[in-house]
Write a protein that holds these residues in place. Structure first.
Motif, mmCIF file in Angstrom:
data_model
loop_
_atom_site.group_PDB
_atom_site.id
_atom_site.type_symbol
_atom_site.label_atom_id
_atom_site.label_comp_id
_atom_site.label_asym_id
_atom_site.label_seq_id
_atom_site.Cartn_x
_atom_site.Cartn_y
_atom_site.Cartn_z
ATOM 1 N N ASN A 173 8.000 9.962 8.722
ATOM 2 C CA ASN A 173 7.881 8.722 7.949
ATOM 3 C C ASN A 173 7.441 7.579 8.857
ATOM 4 O O ASN A 173 6.565 6.792 8.491
ATOM 5 C CB ASN A 173 9.223 8.349 7.317
ATOM 6 C CG ASN A 173 9.439 9.057 5.985
ATOM 7 O OD1 ASN A 173 8.485 9.505 5.348
ATOM 8 N ND2 ASN A 173 10.692 9.158 5.571
ATOM 9 N N ALA A 174 8.056 7.491 10.052
ATOM 10 C CA ALA A 174 7.707 6.408 10.982
ATOM 11 C C ALA A 174 6.249 6.546 11.406
ATOM 12 O O ALA A 174 5.493 5.573 11.410
ATOM 13 C CB ALA A 174 8.628 6.447 12.197
ATOM 14 N N ILE A 175 5.844 7.779 11.727
ATOM 15 C CA ILE A 175 4.470 8.015 12.188
ATOM 16 C C ILE A 175 3.488 7.676 11.068
ATOM 17 O O ILE A 175 2.472 7.026 11.293
ATOM 18 C CB ILE A 175 4.316 9.483 12.659
ATOM 19 C CG1 ILE A 175 5.102 9.682 13.956
ATOM 20 C CG2 ILE A 175 2.847 9.836 12.853
ATOM 21 C CD1 ILE A 175 5.289 11.137 14.378
ATOM 22 N N PRO B 298 5.454 -1.293 10.181
ATOM 23 C CA PRO B 298 5.506 -2.419 9.236
ATOM 24 C C PRO B 298 6.869 -2.617 8.565
ATOM 25 O O PRO B 298 7.085 -3.617 7.898
ATOM 26 C CB PRO B 298 4.457 -2.037 8.197
ATOM 27 C CG PRO B 298 4.378 -0.547 8.269
ATOM 28 C CD PRO B 298 4.649 -0.180 9.685
ATOM 29 N N GLY B 299 7.788 -1.669 8.733
ATOM 30 C CA GLY B 299 9.106 -1.808 8.103
ATOM 31 C C GLY B 299 9.098 -1.288 6.674
ATOM 32 O O GLY B 299 8.055 -0.895 6.145
ATOM 33 N N LEU B 300 10.270 -1.288 6.059
ATOM 34 C CA LEU B 300 10.397 -0.762 4.696
ATOM 35 C C LEU B 300 9.778 -1.735 3.695
ATOM 36 O O LEU B 300 9.970 -2.945 3.800
ATOM 37 C CB LEU B 300 11.875 -0.554 4.356
ATOM 38 C CG LEU B 300 12.605 0.511 5.177
ATOM 39 C CD1 LEU B 300 14.105 0.415 4.958
ATOM 40 C CD2 LEU B 300 12.087 1.902 4.821
ATOM 41 N N THR C 296 6.030 5.116 -1.380
ATOM 42 C CA THR C 296 4.912 4.171 -1.327
ATOM 43 C C THR C 296 3.647 4.931 -0.938
ATOM 44 O O THR C 296 2.617 4.326 -0.697
ATOM 45 C CB THR C 296 5.175 3.066 -0.289
ATOM 46 O OG1 THR C 296 5.449 3.688 0.972
ATOM 47 C CG2 THR C 296 6.331 2.179 -0.691
ATOM 48 N N LYS C 297 3.752 6.270 -0.857
ATOM 49 C CA LYS C 297 2.609 7.065 -0.407
ATOM 50 C C LYS C 297 1.910 7.694 -1.591
ATOM 51 O O LYS C 297 2.564 8.156 -2.532
ATOM 52 C CB LYS C 297 3.080 8.179 0.529
ATOM 53 C CG LYS C 297 3.728 7.632 1.780
ATOM 54 C CD LYS C 297 4.396 8.712 2.574
ATOM 55 C CE LYS C 297 5.345 8.081 3.566
ATOM 56 N NZ LYS C 297 6.218 9.081 4.189
ATOM 57 N N ALA C 298 0.569 7.739 -1.488
ATOM 58 C CA ALA C 298 -0.228 8.286 -2.587
ATOM 59 C C ALA C 298 0.202 9.727 -2.886
ATOM 60 O O ALA C 298 0.323 10.122 -4.043
ATOM 61 C CB ALA C 298 -1.705 8.234 -2.229
ATOM 62 N N VAL D 175 14.777 0.945 11.102
ATOM 63 C CA VAL D 175 15.738 1.753 11.867
ATOM 64 C C VAL D 175 16.442 2.696 10.908
ATOM 65 O O VAL D 175 16.909 2.266 9.847
ATOM 66 C CB VAL D 175 16.863 0.912 12.511
ATOM 67 C CG1 VAL D 175 17.647 1.754 13.511
ATOM 68 C CG2 VAL D 175 16.333 -0.321 13.172
ATOM 69 N N PHE D 176 16.503 3.949 11.283
ATOM 70 C CA PHE D 176 17.338 4.899 10.562
ATOM 71 C C PHE D 176 18.412 5.372 11.525
ATOM 72 O O PHE D 176 18.126 5.658 12.685
ATOM 73 C CB PHE D 176 16.507 6.075 10.032
ATOM 74 C CG PHE D 176 15.657 5.681 8.857
ATOM 75 C CD1 PHE D 176 16.124 5.849 7.571
ATOM 76 C CD2 PHE D 176 14.419 5.092 9.045
ATOM 77 C CE1 PHE D 176 15.366 5.452 6.478
ATOM 78 C CE2 PHE D 176 13.650 4.688 7.962
ATOM 79 C CZ PHE D 176 14.132 4.866 6.677
ATOM 80 N N ARG D 177 19.630 5.409 11.039
ATOM 81 C CA ARG D 177 20.733 5.864 11.896
ATOM 82 C C ARG D 177 21.529 6.922 11.146
ATOM 83 O O ARG D 177 21.689 6.821 9.926
ATOM 84 C CB ARG D 177 21.693 4.713 12.206
ATOM 85 C CG ARG D 177 21.038 3.500 12.832
ATOM 86 C CD ARG D 177 22.114 2.455 13.146
ATOM 87 N NE ARG D 177 21.539 1.143 13.352
ATOM 88 C CZ ARG D 177 21.018 0.732 14.503
ATOM 89 N NH1 ARG D 177 20.998 1.534 15.539
ATOM 90 N NH2 ARG D 177 20.511 -0.480 14.613
#
Ligand code: ADP
Length: 382
Positions: free
Chosen positions: A284-286, A318-320, A335-337, A369-371
């Motif tokens: 997701n981050a990538i 860009p953040g959530l 938010t992804k096609a 950030v995901f924890r």
């Protein structure tokens, strides 16, 4: 000579020391590559020759860039120049996972640690590389990937089941609401006797049990692999998942920066499932990085609370998106096609099933950030 450092004794000691050092680097299992300030290879050890498939003679005098795939290759000179100018430490003293390039053009993920040596005539940098894939591990890793695939198909089955269950649960819950409302209305009417109310309450209870049974079935389905849980070292589990994420993203210039606590207790877990969570967060981050310049992902592990281990994954993307920032774990939000929007929901289910907690934060400096925390296990828990 007045200088004692030049006395025959001192020279003998220095020679002895050098011999010892050379023997250590020669037999070190990790690749060692020493470069000067402009990136020219000064020396390499036999493990480096083996790892990269070049002979020593082919490497000494070359720019260290030859050992990196694009785009790291193109960026390395400017990294070195920036360090010379600013002294800003981007990799020195910080362990991280990088992608190396062998003579035959194949690439591999490796853990890199860099040390710096200040000499009279300049500086040398020593890179220690530990191949994370390790040839003898390939078989095992292929097995992991295979299991991962099976797991992925189970996860998508779970996604389908989740919506099926939401539908199934709706019926008994609606019935419960109707029965209790009816009971309430009768209670309001003073003339009614107690019997019909008791009957309605019984019915409500039966429907609630039915709903609980459905939830229990779902839990059993999710938990069916509990037998595969073992005490695992969190750092190694996280690092391996990061290497897998990096293999898929090696064409993008992404820096993974690790800060792992070496003193953590092991955690009772299904390694593949937890790696699935890490992989999902990293992917997701990538994917969020699209279109932005500087791409860094900071991965850290720490002890948290009483007997808990926490993993933090922060990116400078860009953040959530505001539309999902409130609860990115709600299923079917994307938010992804081509997104399904179930990755984070499933990740949370996995961490919950391990008795842990997964949450997200939007740090003030931007990015996401995901924890997640997991209870530390002791051998008796197994
Ligand atoms: P999917 O990847 O299929 O969209 P997920 O549940 O894994 O499903 O993610 C849900 C949404 O959360 C993504 O579509 C994305 O908008 C958002 N998201 C997750 N991680 C990040 C991140 N690191 N930065 C920005 N947005 C993120």
């Amino acid at each position: 000579m007045a200088n004692s450092a030049g006395s025959p004794d001192a020279i003998a000691v220095a020679r002895e020391r050098e011999k010892r050092l050379r023997s250590i680097t020669r037999t070190a299992p990790d690749a060692i590559v020493v470069i000067d300030e402009s990136g020219i290879i000064d020396t390499v050890n036999p493990a480096a020759e083996r790892l990269f498939g070049y002979s020593r003679a082919e490497l000494v005098g070359q720019n260290v860039k030859v050992l990196m795939p694009s785009p790291h290759r193109e960026a390395h000179d400017s990294h070195l120049a920036r360090y010379r100018e600013t002294g800003e430490k981007r990799v020195i003293g910080i362990g991280r996972v990088v992608v190396g390039r062998r003579k035959d053009g194949t690439t591999f993920p490796a853990r890199l640690a860099i040390g710096e040596i200040e000499l009279e005539h300049g500086r040398l940098f020593t890179g220690f590389l530990h191949d994370i894939t390790e040839r003898e591990n390939i078989q095992r890793r292929a097995g992991i990937l295979q299991q991962e695939l099976m797991h992925a198909s189970r996860l998508s089955a779970m996604g389908e089941m989740a919506s099926g269950i939401a539908h199934e649960l709706n019926q008994p819950l609606t019935a419960v609401m109707n029965y209790t409302k009816a009971a309430r209305r009768r209670l309001d009417r003073a003339e009614s006797g107690a019997e019909p109310i008791a009957d309605l309450v019984d019915k409500a209870g039966q429907q609630a049990e039915r709903a609980a049974e459905i939830v229990k079935r779902l839990r059993r389905f999710i938990k069916k692999d509990e037998s595969e849980r073992r005490l695992e070292p969190v750092n190694a589990v996280v690092e391996e998942a990061a290497a897998l994420a990096l293999i898929g993203a090696s064409d993008r210039d992404i820096e993974l920066i690790f800060s792992l606590n070496d003193a953590l207790p092991p955690v009772l877990m299904d390694r593949i499932e937890v790696q699935q969570v890490v992989l999902n967060i990293l992917r997701n981050a990538i994917e969020a990085f699209e279109g932005t310049g500087d791409r860094k992902i900071y991965i850290s592990t720490q002890a948290a609370g009483s007997r808990k281990v926490q993993v933090n994954i922060r990116d400078n993307g860009p953040g959530l998106a505001p539309s999902i920032a409130d609860d990115p774990f709600r299923p079917f939000q994307t938010t992804k096609a081509d997104g399904m929007g179930i990755g984070l929901a499933i990740s949370r289910t996995i961490i919950d099933a391990h008795g842990g907690r997964l949450w997200a934060e939007s740090p003030p400096g931007g990015g996401a950030v995901f924890r997640f925390s997991l209870p530390a296990g002791s051998a008796s828990d197994g």
